[in-house]
Design an enzyme around this catalytic site. Sequence first.
Site, PDB file in Angstrom:
ATOM      1  N   ASP A  88       0.810  -1.211   0.000  1.00  0.00           N
ATOM      2  CA  ASP A  88       0.000   0.000   0.000  1.00  0.00           C
ATOM      3  C   ASP A  88       0.851   1.272   0.000  1.00  0.00           C
ATOM      4  O   ASP A  88       1.831   1.381   0.731  1.00  0.00           O
ATOM      5  CB  ASP A  88      -0.903   0.039   1.242  1.00  0.00           C
ATOM      6  CG  ASP A  88      -1.950  -1.070   1.257  1.00  0.00           C
ATOM      7  OD1 ASP A  88      -2.038  -1.821   0.266  1.00  0.00           O
ATOM      8  OD2 ASP A  88      -2.680  -1.170   2.263  1.00  0.00           O
ATOM      9  N   TYR A 147      -3.402  -2.782  -5.748  1.00  0.00           N
ATOM     10  CA  TYR A 147      -4.199  -3.916  -5.234  1.00  0.00           C
ATOM     11  C   TYR A 147      -5.621  -3.881  -5.798  1.00  0.00           C
ATOM     12  O   TYR A 147      -6.163  -4.904  -6.225  1.00  0.00           O
ATOM     13  CB  TYR A 147      -4.217  -3.810  -3.709  1.00  0.00           C
ATOM     14  CG  TYR A 147      -4.854  -4.941  -2.949  1.00  0.00           C
ATOM     15  CD1 TYR A 147      -4.112  -6.068  -2.570  1.00  0.00           C
ATOM     16  CD2 TYR A 147      -6.187  -4.881  -2.550  1.00  0.00           C
ATOM     17  CE1 TYR A 147      -4.691  -7.096  -1.825  1.00  0.00           C
ATOM     18  CE2 TYR A 147      -6.771  -5.898  -1.813  1.00  0.00           C
ATOM     19  CZ  TYR A 147      -6.017  -6.999  -1.450  1.00  0.00           C
ATOM     20  OH  TYR A 147      -6.596  -8.011  -0.712  1.00  0.00           O
TER      21      TYR A 147
HETATM   22  N1  CAA Z   1      -9.129   8.408   2.513  1.00  0.00           N
HETATM   23  C1  CAA Z   1      -8.719   9.673   2.346  1.00  0.00           C
HETATM   24  N2  CAA Z   1      -7.540  10.117   2.815  1.00  0.00           N
HETATM   25  C2  CAA Z   1      -6.755   9.244   3.459  1.00  0.00           C
HETATM   26  C3  CAA Z   1      -7.133   7.899   3.656  1.00  0.00           C
HETATM   27  C4  CAA Z   1      -8.373   7.511   3.159  1.00  0.00           C
HETATM   28  N3  CAA Z   1      -8.819   6.255   3.309  1.00  0.00           N
HETATM   29  N4  CAA Z   1      -6.140   7.297   4.321  1.00  0.00           N
HETATM   30  C5  CAA Z   1      -5.172   8.192   4.525  1.00  0.00           C
HETATM   31  N5  CAA Z   1      -5.546   9.384   4.016  1.00  0.00           N
HETATM   32  C6  CAA Z   1      -4.815  10.618   4.027  1.00  0.00           C
HETATM   33  C7  CAA Z   1      -4.150  10.861   5.370  1.00  0.00           C
HETATM   34  O1  CAA Z   1      -5.048  11.509   6.236  1.00  0.00           O
HETATM   35  C8  CAA Z   1      -2.979  11.724   4.974  1.00  0.00           C
HETATM   36  O2  CAA Z   1      -3.463  13.029   4.717  1.00  0.00           O
HETATM   37  P1  CAA Z   1      -2.615  14.329   5.150  1.00  0.00           P
HETATM   38  O3  CAA Z   1      -1.344  14.246   4.344  1.00  0.00           O
HETATM   39  O4  CAA Z   1      -3.487  15.491   4.736  1.00  0.00           O
HETATM   40  O5  CAA Z   1      -2.433  14.188   6.618  1.00  0.00           O
HETATM   41  C9  CAA Z   1      -2.579  11.112   3.660  1.00  0.00           C
HETATM   42  O6  CAA Z   1      -3.753  10.533   3.100  1.00  0.00           O
HETATM   43  C10 CAA Z   1      -1.630   9.935   3.827  1.00  0.00           C
HETATM   44  O7  CAA Z   1      -0.426  10.472   3.976  1.00  0.00           O
HETATM   45  P2  CAA Z   1       0.727   9.646   4.688  1.00  0.00           P
HETATM   46  O8  CAA Z   1       1.990  10.392   4.419  1.00  0.00           O
HETATM   47  O9  CAA Z   1       0.347   9.288   6.086  1.00  0.00           O
HETATM   48  O10 CAA Z   1       0.726   8.313   3.854  1.00  0.00           O
HETATM   49  P3  CAA Z   1       1.729   7.159   3.973  1.00  0.00           P
HETATM   50  O11 CAA Z   1       2.650   7.220   2.813  1.00  0.00           O
HETATM   51  O12 CAA Z   1       2.355   7.081   5.328  1.00  0.00           O
HETATM   52  O13 CAA Z   1       0.764   5.919   3.777  1.00  0.00           O
HETATM   53  C11 CAA Z   1      -1.010   4.421   4.303  1.00  0.00           C
HETATM   54  C12 CAA Z   1      -0.079   5.504   4.815  1.00  0.00           C
HETATM   55  C13 CAA Z   1      -0.223   3.333   3.570  1.00  0.00           C
HETATM   56  C14 CAA Z   1      -2.006   5.025   3.330  1.00  0.00           C
HETATM   57  C15 CAA Z   1      -1.699   3.872   5.562  1.00  0.00           C
HETATM   58  O14 CAA Z   1      -2.561   4.869   6.048  1.00  0.00           O
HETATM   59  C16 CAA Z   1      -2.502   2.621   5.300  1.00  0.00           C
HETATM   60  O15 CAA Z   1      -1.967   1.520   5.362  1.00  0.00           O
HETATM   61  N6  CAA Z   1      -3.788   2.774   5.041  1.00  0.00           N
HETATM   62  C17 CAA Z   1      -4.684   1.604   4.897  1.00  0.00           C
HETATM   63  C18 CAA Z   1      -4.946   1.287   3.468  1.00  0.00           C
HETATM   64  C19 CAA Z   1      -5.858   0.101   3.453  1.00  0.00           C
HETATM   65  O16 CAA Z   1      -6.997   0.171   3.846  1.00  0.00           O
HETATM   66  N7  CAA Z   1      -5.329  -1.022   3.009  1.00  0.00           N
HETATM   67  C20 CAA Z   1      -6.087  -2.253   3.061  1.00  0.00           C
HETATM   68  C21 CAA Z   1      -5.188  -3.312   3.608  1.00  0.00           C
HETATM   69  S1  CAA Z   1      -6.088  -4.794   4.012  1.00  0.00           S
HETATM   70  C22 CAA Z   1      -6.433  -5.499   2.554  1.00  0.00           C
HETATM   71  O17 CAA Z   1      -6.063  -5.056   1.501  1.00  0.00           O
HETATM   72  C23 CAA Z   1      -7.252  -6.758   2.594  1.00  0.00           C
HETATM   73  C24 CAA Z   1      -8.491  -6.591   1.844  1.00  0.00           C
HETATM   74  O18 CAA Z   1      -8.621  -7.137   0.761  1.00  0.00           O
HETATM   75  C25 CAA Z   1      -9.612  -5.847   2.422  1.00  0.00           C
END
Ligand code: CAA
Length: 240
Positions: A88, A147
């Site tokens: 991710d 993904y």
């Molecule tokens: N919607 C909108 N904005 C979002 C968001 C979302 N769902 N998630 C994060 N953001 C925003 C954050 O608030 C942040 O905003 P700001 O910069 O304004 O603060 C920005 O996007 C993310 O910036 P980061 O620098 O924190 O991002 P990062 O490079 O550190 O990445 C991440 C973090 C990888 C996105 C982490 O938050 C993460 O893992 N998120 C989960 C993603 C997810 O749901 N993956 C599913 C995994 S499980 C799976 O895949 C199994 C399945 O089949 C269901």
Amino acid sequence: MSRIALVTGGSRGIGAAVSKALMADGYRVAATYSSNDQKAAAFTEETGIKTYKWDVSDYDACISGISKVESDLGFIDVLVNNAGITRDAPFHKMTRDQWTDVMRTNLDGVFNMTHPIWPGMRDRKFGRIINISSINGQKGQFAQANYSAAKAGDIGFTKALAQEGARVGITVNVVCPGYIATEMVMAVPEKVRDSIVAQIPVGRLGDANEIARCVVFLASDEASFITGTTLTANGGQYMV
Ligand code: CAA
């Protein structure tokens, strides 16, 4: 005679639950894994299900691995394409490797496993292919352009192949789990995970056994009129 089932990524998470449920339903089961020898050995010790190590993104490895399973157990009647990874990242930070790794495992892997098994299923006029996609292949997910694209591809693959299998006794279906309490989901940062659970109407993560039961049903003779379908199990998070 017991039917033979092969489950990719079948020694951990949803795959392990599927392997065990198929065995409990009378199948002879083989499970593949890609890296964690220790967990695979523990799984075999616990269940008696034999594990085979290969990388589903490698077509030649699939051909030789499948032929080893078939010489050990017999021809494969049920293939569960479950192996999958996440890499991710928001798209502006996503590297080409993160894109390619996910496409190779989650989409090419489904081709690589199904393609060598398909001719035998056609000849024997029976087969069950069950692909494990995801809610995120249906709705898209922030930080999962790779993904979501691969998992959406698995749904298209299923619908196309179902049309080819129908006349030769092969059903091809796809299960779309929502967020299930596996290592993959537990690796999501806690704060993000809490916000995901808040979007699930039933108010909890799913259990891997709840997905396994979907697979056992689709593999059964009772499901022979069901092909090309997408079975969604996500606690009401996304309704299609
Ligand atoms: N919607 C909108 N904005 C979002 C968001 C979302 N769902 N998630 C994060 N953001 C925003 C954050 O608030 C942040 O905003 P700001 O910069 O304004 O603060 C920005 O996007 C993310 O910036 P980061 O620098 O924190 O991002 P990062 O490079 O550190 O990445 C991440 C973090 C990888 C996105 C982490 O938050 C993460 O893992 N998120 C989960 C993603 C997810 O749901 N993956 C599913 C995994 S499980 C799976 O895949 C199994 C399945 O089949 C269901």
